[in-house]
Scaffold this motif. Sequence first.
Motif, PDB file in Angstrom:
ATOM      1  N   ARG A 117       0.815  -1.215   0.000  1.00  0.00           N
ATOM      2  CA  ARG A 117       0.000   0.000   0.000  1.00  0.00           C
ATOM      3  C   ARG A 117       0.850   1.269   0.000  1.00  0.00           C
ATOM      4  O   ARG A 117       0.367   2.329  -0.400  1.00  0.00           O
ATOM      5  CB  ARG A 117      -0.933  -0.002   1.211  1.00  0.00           C
ATOM      6  CG  ARG A 117      -1.961  -1.124   1.192  1.00  0.00           C
ATOM      7  CD  ARG A 117      -2.891  -1.061   2.386  1.00  0.00           C
ATOM      8  NE  ARG A 117      -3.798  -2.191   2.407  1.00  0.00           N
ATOM      9  CZ  ARG A 117      -4.969  -2.229   1.749  1.00  0.00           C
ATOM     10  NH1 ARG A 117      -5.338  -1.185   1.028  1.00  0.00           N
ATOM     11  NH2 ARG A 117      -5.737  -3.287   1.832  1.00  0.00           N
ATOM     12  N   PHE A 118       2.082   1.157   0.449  1.00  0.00           N
ATOM     13  CA  PHE A 118       2.932   2.345   0.524  1.00  0.00           C
ATOM     14  C   PHE A 118       3.935   2.405  -0.636  1.00  0.00           C
ATOM     15  O   PHE A 118       4.288   3.491  -1.091  1.00  0.00           O
ATOM     16  CB  PHE A 118       3.685   2.372   1.861  1.00  0.00           C
ATOM     17  CG  PHE A 118       2.764   2.387   3.043  1.00  0.00           C
ATOM     18  CD1 PHE A 118       2.088   3.552   3.403  1.00  0.00           C
ATOM     19  CD2 PHE A 118       2.566   1.248   3.813  1.00  0.00           C
ATOM     20  CE1 PHE A 118       1.243   3.572   4.492  1.00  0.00           C
ATOM     21  CE2 PHE A 118       1.721   1.271   4.899  1.00  0.00           C
ATOM     22  CZ  PHE A 118       1.042   2.434   5.251  1.00  0.00           C
ATOM     23  N   ARG A 119       4.411   1.241  -1.104  1.00  0.00           N
ATOM     24  CA  ARG A 119       5.446   1.223  -2.134  1.00  0.00           C
ATOM     25  C   ARG A 119       4.960   0.706  -3.488  1.00  0.00           C
ATOM     26  O   ARG A 119       5.725   0.661  -4.448  1.00  0.00           O
ATOM     27  CB  ARG A 119       6.627   0.367  -1.653  1.00  0.00           C
ATOM     28  CG  ARG A 119       7.346   0.953  -0.448  1.00  0.00           C
ATOM     29  CD  ARG A 119       8.484   0.049  -0.019  1.00  0.00           C
ATOM     30  NE  ARG A 119       7.983  -1.247   0.461  1.00  0.00           N
ATOM     31  CZ  ARG A 119       8.773  -2.280   0.780  1.00  0.00           C
ATOM     32  NH1 ARG A 119      10.087  -2.165   0.627  1.00  0.00           N
ATOM     33  NH2 ARG A 119       8.243  -3.403   1.227  1.00  0.00           N
TER      34      ARG A 119
END
Length: 272
Positions: free
Chosen positions: A41-43
């Motif tokens: 979800r972040f990368r």
Amino acid sequence: MAAKVFESIGKFGLALAVAGGVVNSALYNVDAGHRAVIFDRFRGVQDIVVGEGTHFLIPWVQKPIIFDCRSRPRNVPVITGSKDLQNVNITLRILFRPVASQLPRIFTSIGEDYDERVLPSITTEILKSVVARFDAGELITQRELVSRQVSDDLTERAATFGLILDDVSLTHLTFGKEFTEAVEAKQVAQQEAERARFVVEKAEQQKKAAIISAEGDSKAAELIANSLATSGDGLIELRKLEAAEDIAYQLSRSRNITYLPAGQSVLLQLPQ
């Protein structure tokens, strides 16, 4: 005291259930013949392709996307035109699979349903391009060449999307109604021409046989005339004797013929 014990047991069970749920959500399985791509979800989509087995991930942060990397079949029907502008109905059977190392790019640029998005379009494109190089008759007589050309071009085209084609084959090839009727009419005409040629040849053979027979009869008459001129009536008398001998032989073998001495009736015991 008992209430405190049960309260402690309940809290421990709740904590154990929560811990079990967390651990379970942190595990995922990749079955045989499959590969996984991790979405963070972040990368975003990770470049690492996960192989078969059980693996860990960060719950609620990472998500596995499972791809089937085994060969799968797909039939693609296409209607196109030949070099001589005949409508051709072709069905192409493709055995395909994704390149495992390119799964992150496939997922990012195409999606999980890559086969639905890529194969029909590139198959139609290649088939139209290849079939347009041949006329209708060549598509039938040179089908192996057409299939090989389609396979080579389609394999090269699919490689740009990260797909491997293990097999490409033409399973269905038909033409429009007008062309089919024209072919049938041509076959009927050829059969009628062959029949007419046979009749002509038969008449020629009969003519030659009649000529040969007439020549034989003429030669025989000439020989008989020569013999009569040389021997006189002797040849005729000889033929009479031979004919009489043959008639007597045939009559002697018949059960309905009875020979009587000269001057006697059928009732041998009665006086004349």
